[in-house]
Design a protein around this motif. Structure first.
Motif, short mmCIF file in Angstrom:
data_model
loop_
_atom_site.label_atom_id
_atom_site.label_comp_id
_atom_site.label_asym_id
_atom_site.label_seq_id
_atom_site.Cartn_x
_atom_site.Cartn_y
_atom_site.Cartn_z
N GLY A 98 3.57 2.60 -5.00
CA GLY A 98 1.31 2.24 -3.14
C GLY A 98 0.64 1.10 -4.74
O GLY A 98 -0.08 2.66 -5.12
N ARG B 36 -3.38 1.54 -4.07
CA ARG B 36 -4.59 1.35 -3.31
C ARG B 36 -6.10 0.21 -3.39
O ARG B 36 -5.80 0.02 -4.88
CB ARG B 36 -5.19 3.16 -2.72
N LYS C 263 8.65 0.67 1.08
CA LYS C 263 8.93 0.28 0.21
C LYS C 263 10.42 0.87 -0.56
O LYS C 263 11.25 -0.07 -0.60
CB LYS C 263 7.96 0.24 -1.19
N ARG D 93 0.82 -1.07 -0.17
CA ARG D 93 0.02 -0.17 0.41
C ARG D 93 0.82 1.38 0.27
O ARG D 93 2.25 1.09 0.16
CB ARG D 93 -1.08 0.28 1.41
N PRO D 94 0.56 1.91 0.19
CA PRO D 94 1.03 3.74 -0.56
C PRO D 94 1.45 3.87 1.34
O PRO D 94 1.19 3.73 1.96
CB PRO D 94 -0.20 5.01 -0.48
N ASN D 95 2.78 4.09 1.30
CA ASN D 95 3.05 4.36 2.66
C ASN D 95 3.56 3.56 3.31
O ASN D 95 3.65 3.90 4.83
CB ASN D 95 2.76 6.05 3.65
N ALA D 96 4.08 2.85 3.20
CA ALA D 96 4.04 1.37 3.74
C ALA D 96 5.74 1.32 3.98
O ALA D 96 6.26 0.03 4.53
CB ALA D 96 3.90 -0.02 2.75
#
Length: 475
Positions: free
Chosen positions: A261, A263, A217, A212-215
């Motif tokens: 990311g 969603r 990576k 997901r975004p802001n995980a």
């Protein structure tokens, strides 16, 4: 490759379009929105008889170092330092701006060869912008159209003049016709040629990092590389293009793909985000092992489970990474809970390897690489036909196939038809009547008895040939 070239310029002048033209593939995302490209992306360029490494960069903007635009500019300046030659792209259609003059001065101070490129020169009224480009003091601009492929011969000549013939052609008489493009689908799916080969622990390994975004990576990959190679920050959705980087781990080349990311599909409405997600999906199909990065502070969101299911349906080897472990207060209790949820919520690939990590501090990264290699080894596993048929016989004795419409199903013969992922063929009577529950029983039995945890397993059922099927009944 003989030399490296960086494409720079202000936003929306056509840098990524030129990059795609030179590499011969639509690798970089292209959109009318300014600032689409954020990271620097390398590629293998081919321009008539020239072969070189090309780097696509973010649009140069004046901004503070702490802002997103400032961090993007730092990535571009790193590409300029890395390159032997810079292509400075200006927009001949809209003409020069103060930003063009500012960055023209920056390139002049770099002391490296610069080729001035006037893009969009096919447009009506572009002559004024073309002649204005002379005022930059970087030599005669090369008029091109990156979108339509015009002016590529002139661009080739300008690059050779700027870099020098000795550097442009390091080995005179190279047989460039022998260089061919490799189809991604062939490299990933064409496994039958080496099915019988043993697992090669020195072979380069392709790994995609998704989540997901802001995980975290990009931060994770930067920690692996030991440098700020990818753009990171507190903002969600910084990464747009899927960027590949190479590094060595214990003597083995690892090609790692950073992805945008992803969603939930219902929330993805903008065209640019749809392009980014499509690019991420291509990276999953190209990779061999996929690391699904979970935010350990809010794990197992619905989107996390959907991403894991997508990877397994694509047939890739999957490893779970619970990132931001440095923020967990009670690691032992949380780890036990996460492992229980992994087994319960992802039953389609029992035994998925899950590793707690911290991309910020580097905790657990070596363990993560060990699990990636171990999972890839299982993904490439082959089992002899003799062992499979002995297992099939024992399986039917322990739990016989059910009777359907008063007739018992018979499983006659089994063999492995391919690896990557492991796929098997079973010859049986009435394959369409075999219930789904018995298929799951066989898959779980294969996983447990042949030590194949955490990878997707495929079983195909085929009816045996009847030699009397086409023979007429005797009267």
């Amino acid at each position: 490759m003989s030399f490296t070239v960086a494409i720079v310029g202000r936003p929306n002048v056509g840098k990524s379009t030129l990059f795609n033209r030179l590499v011969g593939k639509k690798l970089a995302l292209v959109d009318d929105t300014p600032g689409v490209t954020r990271d620097r992306r390398p590629g293998d360029a081919k321009l008539v008889d020239l072969r070189f490494t090309i780097i696509d960069t973010a649009g140069l903007e004046e901004a503070g170092a702490d802002t997103l635009e400032g961090r993007m500019r730092a990535q571009t300046e790193a590409a300029i330092d890395e390159a032997d030659l810079t292509l400075f792209v200006v927009d001949a259609k809209s003409g020069l701006t103060p930003l063009d003059k500012t960055f023209g001065e920056l390139l002049r101070r770099s002391g490296k060869p610069v080729v001035l490129v006037a893009n969009k020169s096919e447009a009506k009224g572009s002559d004024g912008g073309f002649y204005d480009a002379f005022t930059l003091g970087l030599g005669e601009p090369v008029p091109i159209s990156a979108e339509h492929g015009q002016g590529m011969i002139d661009l080739r000549d300008a690059i050779v003049e700027a870099i020098g013939r000795e550097r442009a052609f390091p080995e005179d008489g190279d047989d460039f016709e022998a260089i061919t493009d490799v189809d991604v689908r062939d490299s990933v799916l064409g496994d039958e040629a080496d099915d019988d080969a043993e697992y090669d622990e020195t072979k380069p390994l392709r790994v995609a990092i998704i989540g997901r975004p802001n995980a975290g990576k990009s931060t994770l990959i930067n920690r692996f590389l030991g440098e700020d190679r990818l753009l990171t920050g507190p903002e969600a959705g910084i990464t747009r293009d899927s960027i590949s980087v190479e590094w060595d781990w214990r003597g083995r080349t690892i090609k790692m793909f950073d992805t945008a990311g992803m969603r939930r599909k219902a929330r993805v409405t903008e065209k640019l985000e749809k392009l980014s997600v499509a690019d991420s999906l291509r990276s999953i199909r190209f990779a061999e092992t996929v690391v699904i990065v979970f935010d350990a502070t809010i794990p197992f969101e619905k989107q996390d489970l959907q991403l894991a299911d997508l990877v397994l349906r694509e047939g890739r080897a999957a490893v779970l990474a619970f990132n931001k472990w440095d923020l967990i207060e009670d690691p032992q209790a949380v780890l036990a809970e996460l492992r229980e949820k992994t087994e319960r919520l992802l039953p389609q690939a029992r035994g998925l390897r899950a590793v707690p990590i911290s991309g910020q501090t580097g905790y657990g990264l070596d363990k993560l690489m060990q699990e990636i290699v171990a999972t890839d080894k299982v993904w490439n596993k082959r089992i002899s036909t003799a062992k499979l048929n002995k297992w099939l016989e024992g399986t039917q004795v322990q739990h016989p196939p059910p009777a359907v419409s008063g007739r018992r199903l018979k499983l006659k013969y089994m063999t492995q038809v391919k690896a990557r992922p492991p796929a098997f063929m079973v010859s049986c009577t009435r394959p369409d009547a075999l219930p789904e529950s018995y298929i799951r029983y066989m898959i779980n039995g294969l996983r447990n008895d042949f030590q194949m945890p955490g990878v997707p397993i495929r079983i195909h059922f085929k009816a045996g040939d009847n030699p009397f099927e086409n023979r007429r009944k005797k009267r």
